[in-house]
Scaffold this motif. Structure first.
Motif: not given
Lengths: 336, 336
Positions: A142-147, A151-152, A304-307, A311-318
């Motif tokens: 939740l605090d970084r961007k990792l590829d 990692v999501y 993910l656990l359910a297979g 998406d790997h990336h989500y952006t929520l608005s402020t």
DNA sequence: CTGTTAGCGCCTTCAA
DNA sequence: TTGAAGGCGCTAACAG
């Protein structure tokens, strides 16, 4: 400690029968079940959670990793995480990453003690994160961007938030706007700063390096940097603190120096923590959808656990929250 | 997931050798150790925490059980717990007791997933607590009083705190003092109320049942009960809220009705939560030694784990914090 | 419906 | 120094 073996012996049945009975399987008769339960009770038997997790290679618990359990973290976020986790019948544990590589958090991340984890802890290195993530062990940051394949990322739109804050100040007539930053290595901070720059730029205001002060996201840091600002000759029209904690520290420094907010200077924070509404004056700030971020994070893990594929990336608005720490700037009287 | 077996195979050694190498035993040659480490790294091997805990029948972690992870719990207390735990090289995990008997907390309590636990969660029943405590599994409770060989109690002196709060009000000329209580089954609440009664009594003020209002320790509860009080005909001189959260809710209700604190009415809370200092007016309250309570709790656990004998009961003292929500009562002008 | 049995992954004697 | 083997407590085929 009594084991299932003892229970079985006392009840006069086989171990497996005891196990079935204890797990409410429908493979045993009511009578045996009762017999086993009675035995278990009389021995004060408690199953060993590890043994059963070991056997099933699954723990049904997910971890929430925080930089400091006692820190001013986001209770709404935890709420979101908690709600979704329990709704799915999973357990949630929180652990702290104090101690870095030797921390409880690192241990949980690496030793597969949980089925998935959510990270909100800047002191967990990207490296640890990356090498912990693996197939079957979803990690949401939740605090970084990792590829990475495993990692999501869930981010709030920090850049836009920074833009909003700065623009609000500009629209209130402020032009000399200081930016009190978070630590250098904070991804969030960098994006907020980007937003600040963009807003300045869009309104034709030149960025002045002297207005960028390095803080550390703590209340003391905000206090210290503000004192520093006050000690300097020039004073800005407004200050954009990259988080609320620092803004609150700043407020204190300002008050001690009899500088009135918002009459003498306007300030704005970022996060909308609970306190923001109670300080005096109530702090204008940028609100993040914390509950949503938390619940989305767990939601992703369960998918993910359910297979499922997600998406790997989500952006929520402020969103800008106007309270009373920002005010229209009185222009100096024009000379007539 | 690679297991130690895979590592051993790749390194061309026996499993036990791999285990020794990985655990830094001095039973293996430097060369083998390096070989094993290389193999582990290349397989991205991570040991399975359960398996090893299972084997050693000890987890090196202690649990902190909170009624709600996202709740307004005491960050200083957690700090105390955290400091001592990590100083002892143990891991700390926090879990919530939401869900009662099916909660994560209950699971951890019963399934020996941790070596000891600290409970601060009114929604964990005494029964569960009592039957979870056992030899080798020390349990410290911070929010109740329980007599059992394996349960240790740490309390703050709630009675004295309640006394202090009430006395402070009385000394400021208030005589009609309402008490907004916590839930009926809260041990803390009952003691605070006891203190209230004692103070009344010592100052020759008769207790009036109409001044006891049942709340629930939440901000909304404080708001609601205060509204109720306002709606009634008679209004007290002062209100003693049995915790700060309720006092803050009450403050809001009062403000909405244009009743000024402390000019029209004095109020006092209990806990000294962080917000107390920031609300307006700053809330007078009773401060608890939270950090001490937390660190003492873990300390007791470690002593117990080390086989030492410790007292079953500790009481920490409370202290009055005067801020601005209590004021000397103006007496009606005497008729001359 | 019940019992036998084979591991889950790791650690740790014991013997080589 | 290394390897073989047993077992921590539990579950889940499988066979009876």
């Amino acid at each position: 400690m009594a084991t299932i073996k003892d229970v079985a012996k006392l009840a006069g049945v086989a171990i497996s029968t005891a196990s079935y009975a204890l797990n409410n399987s429908n493979k045993v008769s009511q009578a045996t079940k009762e017999k086993v339960e009675a035995a278990a009770k009389s021995l004060n038997y408690k199953k060993n959670g590890f043994a059963s997790d070991l056997k099933r290679t699954k723990t049904n618990t997910i971890a929430l990793i925080l930089s400091d359990l006692s820190g001013p973290f986001y209770s709404e976020l935890i709420q979101g995480v908690q709600d979704v986790t329990t709704a799915n019948g999973f357990d949630l544990i929180a652990c702290s990453s104090i101690g870095g590589a030797n921390s409880t958090a690192t241990k949980f991340l690496q030793e597969k003690r949980v089925d998935g984890a959510i990270i909100l802890a800047h002191n967990i290195s990207d490296e640890v994160t990356l090498q912990s993530a693996r197939k079957g062990f979803p990690l949401v940051v939740l605090d970084r961007k990792l590829d990475s394949d495993f990692v999501y990322n869930i981010e709030v739109d920090n850049t836009h938030g920074g833009y909003l804050a700065t623009e609000h100040l500009i629209q209130n007539g402020h032009r000399e706007i200081a930016y009190v930053s978070g630590p250098y290595n904070s991804h969030d901070n960098n994006l907020r700063f980007q937003g600040y720059m963009n807003a300045l730029n869009d309104h034709g205001i030149a960025y002045q390096p002297k207005w960028k002060i390095i803080g550390d996201f703590t209340r003391e840091g905000g206090y210290r940097t503000t004192k520093m600002l006050i000690a300097q000759r020039k004073f800005p029209h407004a200050i954009f603190y990259s988080n609320d904690e620092m803004a609150i520290g700043g407020l204190e420094a300002l008050r001690e120096n009899n500088i009135s907010v918002p009459d003498d200077i306007s300030i704005i924070g970022f996060d909308d923590i609970q306190l923001a509404e109670y300080v005096s004056p109530p702090l204008s700030t940028i609100k993040q959808p914390k509950y949503e971020a938390g619940s989305l994070a767990v939601h992703v893990i369960f998918q993910l656990l359910a297979g499922e594929k997600v998406d790997h990336h989500y952006t929520l608005s402020t969103e800008l929250v106007k309270r009373q720490s920002v005010k229209q700037r009185k222009l100096p009287e024009p000379i007539t």
